[in-house]
Design a protein around this motif. Sequence first.
Motif, PDB file in Angstrom:
ATOM      1  N   GLY A 106     -66.336  -2.315 -52.357  1.00 11.22           N
ATOM      2  CA  GLY A 106     -66.046  -2.508 -50.942  1.00 11.22           C
ATOM      3  C   GLY A 106     -66.493  -3.835 -50.373  1.00 11.22           C
ATOM      4  N   TYR A 107     -67.167  -4.649 -51.173  1.00 13.50           N
ATOM      5  CA  TYR A 107     -67.660  -5.950 -50.692  1.00 13.50           C
ATOM      6  C   TYR A 107     -66.635  -7.060 -50.932  1.00 13.50           C
ATOM      7  CZ  TYR A 107     -72.289  -3.871 -50.084  1.00 13.50           C
ATOM      8  OH  TYR A 107     -73.342  -3.080 -49.667  1.00 13.50           O
ATOM      9  N   ILE A 108     -65.545  -6.779 -51.601  1.00 11.62           N
ATOM     10  CA  ILE A 108     -64.402  -7.638 -51.928  1.00 11.62           C
ATOM     11  C   ILE A 108     -64.779  -8.987 -52.544  1.00 11.62           C
ATOM     12  CG2 ILE A 108     -62.965  -6.462 -50.205  1.00 11.62           C
ATOM     13  CD1 ILE A 108     -62.882  -9.071 -48.593  1.00 11.62           C
ATOM     14  N   GLY A 109     -65.847  -8.997 -53.331  1.00 12.71           N
ATOM     15  CA  GLY A 109     -66.179 -10.206 -54.081  1.00 12.71           C
ATOM     16  C   GLY A 109     -65.168 -10.497 -55.172  1.00 12.71           C
ATOM     17  N   THR A 110     -64.258  -9.566 -55.420  1.00 11.88           N
ATOM     18  CA  THR A 110     -63.189  -9.725 -56.409  1.00 11.88           C
ATOM     19  C   THR A 110     -62.014 -10.537 -55.864  1.00 11.88           C
ATOM     20  OG1 THR A 110     -62.399  -7.565 -55.650  1.00 11.88           O
ATOM     21  CG2 THR A 110     -63.690  -7.603 -57.680  1.00 11.88           C
ATOM     22  N   HIS A 111     -62.079 -10.957 -54.611  1.00 16.46           N
ATOM     23  CA  HIS A 111     -60.943 -11.650 -53.986  1.00 16.46           C
ATOM     24  C   HIS A 111     -60.535 -12.894 -54.765  1.00 16.46           C
ATOM     25  CE1 HIS A 111     -58.271 -13.158 -50.916  1.00 16.46           C
ATOM     26  NE2 HIS A 111     -58.927 -14.312 -50.915  1.00 16.46           N
ATOM     27  N   ASN A 112     -59.214 -13.021 -54.955  1.00 16.11           N
ATOM     28  CA  ASN A 112     -58.629 -14.180 -55.630  1.00 16.11           C
ATOM     29  C   ASN A 112     -57.522 -14.706 -54.727  1.00 16.11           C
ATOM     30  OD1 ASN A 112     -57.022 -15.891 -57.232  1.00 16.11           O
ATOM     31  ND2 ASN A 112     -57.498 -14.791 -59.113  1.00 16.11           N
ATOM     32  N   SER A 113     -57.676 -15.901 -54.230  1.00 15.51           N
ATOM     33  CA  SER A 113     -56.741 -16.437 -53.240  1.00 15.51           C
ATOM     34  C   SER A 113     -55.339 -16.653 -53.806  1.00 15.51           C
ATOM     35  CB  SER A 113     -57.272 -17.758 -52.674  1.00 15.51           C
ATOM     36  OG  SER A 113     -57.432 -18.721 -53.697  1.00 15.51           O
ATOM     37  N   THR A 114     -55.186 -16.611 -55.143  1.00 16.75           N
ATOM     38  CA  THR A 114     -53.856 -16.748 -55.749  1.00 16.75           C
ATOM     39  C   THR A 114     -53.435 -15.466 -56.467  1.00 16.75           C
ATOM     40  OG1 THR A 114     -54.762 -17.695 -57.789  1.00 16.75           O
ATOM     41  CG2 THR A 114     -54.150 -19.236 -56.041  1.00 16.75           C
ATOM     42  N   GLY A 115     -54.125 -14.371 -56.226  1.00 16.72           N
ATOM     43  CA  GLY A 115     -53.826 -13.115 -56.898  1.00 16.72           C
ATOM     44  C   GLY A 115     -52.425 -12.611 -56.614  1.00 16.72           C
ATOM     45  N   ASN A 116     -51.883 -11.823 -57.552  1.00 14.56           N
ATOM     46  CA  ASN A 116     -50.501 -11.342 -57.422  1.00 14.56           C
ATOM     47  C   ASN A 116     -50.385 -10.014 -56.670  1.00 14.56           C
ATOM     48  OD1 ASN A 116     -51.447  -9.442 -59.242  1.00 14.56           O
ATOM     49  ND2 ASN A 116     -50.177 -10.104 -60.954  1.00 14.56           N
ATOM     50  N   THR A 117     -51.522  -9.466 -56.248  1.00 10.70           N
ATOM     51  CA  THR A 117     -51.521  -8.129 -55.648  1.00 10.70           C
ATOM     52  C   THR A 117     -52.434  -8.064 -54.438  1.00 10.70           C
ATOM     53  OG1 THR A 117     -51.098  -7.085 -57.806  1.00 10.70           O
ATOM     54  CG2 THR A 117     -52.076  -5.697 -56.106  1.00 10.70           C
ATOM     55  N   LEU A 118     -51.929  -7.480 -53.361  1.00 11.39           N
ATOM     56  CA  LEU A 118     -52.789  -7.170 -52.223  1.00 11.39           C
ATOM     57  C   LEU A 118     -53.224  -5.712 -52.403  1.00 11.39           C
ATOM     58  CD1 LEU A 118     -52.243  -8.135 -48.506  1.00 11.39           C
ATOM     59  CD2 LEU A 118     -53.498  -6.103 -49.211  1.00 11.39           C
ATOM     60  N   TYR A 119     -54.501  -5.541 -52.659  1.00 16.50           N
ATOM     61  CA  TYR A 119     -55.039  -4.228 -53.000  1.00 16.50           C
ATOM     62  C   TYR A 119     -55.662  -3.575 -51.768  1.00 16.50           C
ATOM     63  CZ  TYR A 119     -57.120  -0.683 -56.020  1.00 16.50           C
ATOM     64  OH  TYR A 119     -57.435   0.501 -56.630  1.00 16.50           O
ATOM     65  N   ILE A 120     -55.241  -2.352 -51.483  1.00 19.45           N
ATOM     66  CA  ILE A 120     -55.778  -1.645 -50.322  1.00 19.45           C
ATOM     67  C   ILE A 120     -57.164  -1.105 -50.639  1.00 19.45           C
ATOM     68  CG2 ILE A 120     -55.491   0.333 -48.784  1.00 19.45           C
ATOM     69  CD1 ILE A 120     -53.591  -1.985 -48.243  1.00 19.45           C
ATOM     70  N   VAL A 121     -58.122  -1.557 -49.873  1.00 23.64           N
ATOM     71  CA  VAL A 121     -59.509  -1.125 -50.040  1.00 23.64           C
ATOM     72  C   VAL A 121     -59.754   0.181 -49.290  1.00 23.64           C
ATOM     73  CG1 VAL A 121     -61.924  -1.801 -49.764  1.00 23.64           C
ATOM     74  CG2 VAL A 121     -60.191  -3.551 -50.226  1.00 23.64           C
ATOM     75  N   ASP A 122     -59.167   0.291 -48.106  1.00 19.69           N
ATOM     76  CA  ASP A 122     -59.431   1.468 -47.275  1.00 19.69           C
ATOM     77  C   ASP A 122     -58.450   1.521 -46.115  1.00 19.69           C
ATOM     78  OD1 ASP A 122     -61.505   3.623 -46.209  1.00 19.69           O
ATOM     79  OD2 ASP A 122     -61.088   2.294 -44.522  1.00 19.69           O
ATOM     80  N   ILE A 123     -58.102   2.759 -45.711  1.00 23.59           N
ATOM     81  CA  ILE A 123     -57.385   2.988 -44.469  1.00 23.59           C
ATOM     82  C   ILE A 123     -58.064   4.141 -43.752  1.00 23.59           C
ATOM     83  CG2 ILE A 123     -55.677   4.470 -45.611  1.00 23.59           C
ATOM     84  CD1 ILE A 123     -53.659   3.533 -43.443  1.00 23.59           C
ATOM     85  N   ALA A 124     -58.257   4.000 -42.469  1.00 27.36           N
ATOM     86  CA  ALA A 124     -58.922   5.041 -41.682  1.00 27.36           C
ATOM     87  C   ALA A 124     -58.325   5.070 -40.282  1.00 27.36           C
ATOM     88  CB  ALA A 124     -60.425   4.778 -41.615  1.00 27.36           C
ATOM     89  N   VAL A 125     -57.946   6.271 -39.825  1.00 27.14           N
ATOM     90  CA  VAL A 125     -57.400   6.459 -38.479  1.00 27.14           C
ATOM     91  C   VAL A 125     -58.131   7.636 -37.837  1.00 27.14           C
ATOM     92  CG1 VAL A 125     -55.358   7.055 -37.118  1.00 27.14           C
ATOM     93  CG2 VAL A 125     -55.133   5.561 -39.108  1.00 27.14           C
ATOM     94  N   ARG A 126     -58.576   7.441 -36.623  1.00 29.64           N
ATOM     95  CA  ARG A 126     -59.256   8.524 -35.911  1.00 29.64           C
ATOM     96  C   ARG A 126     -58.389   9.788 -35.957  1.00 29.64           C
ATOM     97  NH1 ARG A 126     -63.536   6.988 -32.483  1.00 29.64           N
ATOM     98  NH2 ARG A 126     -63.654   4.745 -32.051  1.00 29.64           N
ATOM     99  N   PRO A 127     -58.978  10.935 -36.303  1.00 31.92           N
ATOM    100  CA  PRO A 127     -58.188  12.169 -36.429  1.00 31.92           C
ATOM    101  C   PRO A 127     -57.360  12.514 -35.193  1.00 31.92           C
ATOM    102  CG  PRO A 127     -60.360  12.485 -37.380  1.00 31.92           C
ATOM    103  CD  PRO A 127     -60.374  11.129 -36.720  1.00 31.92           C
ATOM    104  N   ASP A 128     -57.887  12.268 -34.004  1.00 30.40           N
ATOM    105  CA  ASP A 128     -57.154  12.635 -32.793  1.00 30.40           C
ATOM    106  C   ASP A 128     -56.049  11.647 -32.434  1.00 30.40           C
ATOM    107  OD1 ASP A 128     -59.311  10.925 -32.433  1.00 30.40           O
ATOM    108  OD2 ASP A 128     -59.644  11.490 -30.346  1.00 30.40           O
ATOM    109  N   TYR A 129     -55.857  10.604 -33.263  1.00 30.86           N
ATOM    110  CA  TYR A 129     -54.790   9.634 -33.027  1.00 30.86           C
ATOM    111  C   TYR A 129     -53.727   9.678 -34.129  1.00 30.86           C
ATOM    112  CZ  TYR A 129     -57.229   7.259 -29.202  1.00 30.86           C
ATOM    113  OH  TYR A 129     -57.821   6.954 -28.003  1.00 30.86           O
ATOM    114  N   ARG A 130     -53.895  10.541 -35.110  1.00 28.05           N
ATOM    115  CA  ARG A 130     -53.021  10.496 -36.289  1.00 28.05           C
ATOM    116  C   ARG A 130     -51.578  10.892 -36.006  1.00 28.05           C
ATOM    117  NH1 ARG A 130     -57.507  12.881 -40.573  1.00 28.05           N
ATOM    118  NH2 ARG A 130     -58.704  10.936 -40.705  1.00 28.05           N
TER     119      ARG A 130
END
Length: 214
Positions: free
Chosen positions: A92-116
Amino acid sequence: MKDSKPIPAVIRNYTEADFENLIAIQAKCFPPPFPPDLWWNEAQLKNHVAIFPEGALCIEVDGILAGSLTGVRVNFNSDYPAHTWEEMTDNGYIGTHNSTGNTLYIVDIAVRPDYRKLGIGKILMQAMYHVVVELGIDRLLGGGRMPGYHKVSHEKTPEQYVDSVVKGELKDPVLTFLLSCGRKPLAIAANYLDDAESNNFGVLMEWRNPFKMK
């Protein structure tokens, strides 16, 4: 829209001023048995906005922070898909980031339950697809939880469960949502995340950049 009435919503990059709210959203979205130590902490969030701000998205609904979506740019070889969430995201600290990487990797998605019910998660995902296109990245990829799997794990393999969800025979809170966003299963990842509901499995779900497809 809510009750057929438009509600003001803004998608933007989150900043340090949002950290307290982002952590509170995590607690509401991922209650036990999800491990609390996997909720965001301030050090992780600081890295998100410093290392790859383009991948740090949030949405305000009528002035209230209602959800977030975080990504990191990495290199991914689909011939060798096996990995864990911790390996791909640097826990979760995204030290793996590569500015020329071929993939945008989703680390997390979160939505308040009462807004879903407002479709916020899908709106955030569409916004991240725009980031993929704008940066010329090949794909968006992420490991989806399969929180409904523990209910049928005595009778279905992970592959059979995913197949049943894809066919519409079963619904899964996460996988069904990702499918509705245009994501497709790529592979099953064992020991992907410490997640009792998913029996520690994750489903790698891909969205290909239509402007980069061969």
